[in-house]
Scaffold this active site. Structure first.
Site, short mmCIF file in Angstrom:
data_model
loop_
_atom_site.label_atom_id
_atom_site.label_comp_id
_atom_site.label_asym_id
_atom_site.label_seq_id
_atom_site.Cartn_x
_atom_site.Cartn_y
_atom_site.Cartn_z
N LYS A 60 0.88 -1.10 0.05
CA LYS A 60 0.21 -0.01 0.10
C LYS A 60 0.92 1.19 0.01
O LYS A 60 0.76 2.11 -0.78
CB LYS A 60 -0.92 0.05 1.21
CG LYS A 60 -2.09 -1.01 1.02
CD LYS A 60 -2.73 -1.34 2.50
CE LYS A 60 -3.71 -2.31 2.15
NZ LYS A 60 -4.24 -2.94 3.24
N GLN A 104 -4.91 -1.56 9.54
CA GLN A 104 -4.65 -3.26 8.96
C GLN A 104 -5.29 -4.22 9.86
O GLN A 104 -4.87 -4.55 10.87
CB GLN A 104 -3.13 -3.38 8.55
CG GLN A 104 -2.80 -4.67 7.97
CD GLN A 104 -3.41 -4.48 6.51
OE1 GLN A 104 -3.14 -3.65 5.79
NE2 GLN A 104 -4.17 -5.86 6.17
N ASP A 127 -11.24 2.35 4.04
CA ASP A 127 -11.67 0.95 3.84
C ASP A 127 -13.04 0.64 3.97
O ASP A 127 -13.78 -0.39 3.76
CB ASP A 127 -11.07 0.05 5.06
CG ASP A 127 -10.39 -1.11 4.38
OD1 ASP A 127 -10.33 -1.19 3.15
OD2 ASP A 127 -9.85 -1.86 5.16
#
Ligand SMILES: NC(=O)c1ccc[n+]([C@@H]2O[C@H](COP(=O)([O-])OP(=O)(O)OC[C@H]3O[C@@H](n4cnc5c(N)ncnc54)[C@H](OP(=O)(O)O)[C@@H]3O)[C@@H](O)[C@H]2O)c1
Length: 295
Positions: A60, A104, A127
């Site tokens: 990322k 994450q 997200d």
């Protein structure tokens, strides 16, 4: 959709799709720079040292840097307390240079994932796991959409696959993939069924699908007996296996076996994975534009 020219299926190449998304995102960021504007900022929080998570976070960061997104990674020890993670998120929520915050997953078991997700500013929730954004998705309202499900939609769009009226079966009911994807497919007029580990006659159900999407996490579970001839198969699963002493990544679908019957298929690696990362970059830019009201 492109016609199948021989017995081989159309390979839905996620890297091509990702490149297109990244190219569009990069050119928008270039334009911002040329106008002397601030560039989008992405903060990623990594708790612990799970090897897969470390690789995902690194990828990322590489993607963000390539695009000129200002990215920062916050590494936290496995034994960090829940309140320390929330304190960091609160700071990032207030940070004017940060447009996207991504924690994450998975988190260590002593940290309540829901609490962490709920403490993220929904406008920075790139997200798209915050209940506010998921609620908007459910209502069909404009919102940040979860990266992996949106990645599946980008693949279908890229290959001009019109799923109107199709029977779509998603195997996997997670909040990360299966549930939000069902909303996106409904929005594209498919008739959607979500299956899971307790589904009766799963193989038979899968065989009824014009569009079969698997997000399970079981290597090569799906074989050609599960596939309706000429179905479209999207494999979200990423599983590490050891074959002949070599470590490799495979999907939930037995690719070579299923390729002999389906019309189109995503490979693993090189399918949904790269598009997921591209969608994160695109969501960061989207969040930036919404926050700064740059049209
Ligand atoms: N390509 C990408 O970028 C990307 C992104 C995210 C995830 N993934 C991959 O996608 C997979 C799923 O991720 P996730 O986060 O959604 O996983 P998850 O939260 O563990 O959910 C897995 C789902 O699969 C179902 N399932 C498990 N075994 C099954 C079986 N034998 N038959 C039918 N259903 C079964 C589970 O059913 P129950 O609900 O009944 O337990 C659950 O709904 C993983 O391999 C993950 O690595 C890939």
């Amino acid at each position: 959709m492109m016609a199948k020219v021989n017995s081989k299926p159309l390979i839905l190449n996620g890297r091509l799709v990702a490149d297109e998304v990244l190219k569009n995102t990069a050119s928008e960021i270039e334009l911002l720079k040329s106008q002397g504007k601030r560039v989008p900022g992405l903060a990623v929080i990594l708790v612990g040292d799970n090897p897969a998570s470390c690789i995902y976070v690194k990828n990322k960061e590489i993607a963000a840097k390539k695009l000129g997104i200002c990215s920062e990674i916050h590494y936290m020890q496995t034994n960090v307390s829940e309140s320390e993670v929330i304190n960091l998120i609160n700071l990032l929520n207030l940070n004017k240079k940060i447009d996207g915050i991504l924690v994450q997953l998975p988190l260590p078991v002593h940290i309540n994932t829901e609490k962490i997700i709920n403490s993220t500013d929904p406008n920075k929730d790139v997200d798209s796991l915050h209940p506010y954004n998921l609620g908007k998705l459910m209502r069909g309202e404009k919102t940040l959409t979860p990266c992996t499900p949106q990645g599946v939609i980008e693949i279908l769009n890229h290959y001009s696959i019109d799923i109107t009226g199709m029977s779509a079966v998603i195997i996997g009911r997670s909040t990360l993939v299966g549930k939000p994807l069902s909303m996106l497919l409904l929005g594209k007029n498919a008739t959607v069924t979500i299956a899971h580990s307790k589904t009766n006659n799963l193989e038979e159900l899968a065989r009824s699908a014009d569009l079969l999407i698997s997000a399970i996490g079981k290597p090569k579970l799906i074989t050609k007996n599960w596939i309706k001839p000429d179905a479209i198969v999207i494999d979200v699963g990423i599983n590490r296996i050891f074959e002949n002493g070599i470590s490799k990544l495979v999907g939930d679908v037995d690719y070579d076996n299923v390729s002999s019957v389906c019309k189109a298929i995503t490979p693993v690696p090189g399918g949904v994975g790269p598009v997921t990362i591209a969608m994160l970059m695109s969501n960061t830019l989207k969040a930036y534009k919404e926050r700064d009201k740059v049209k």
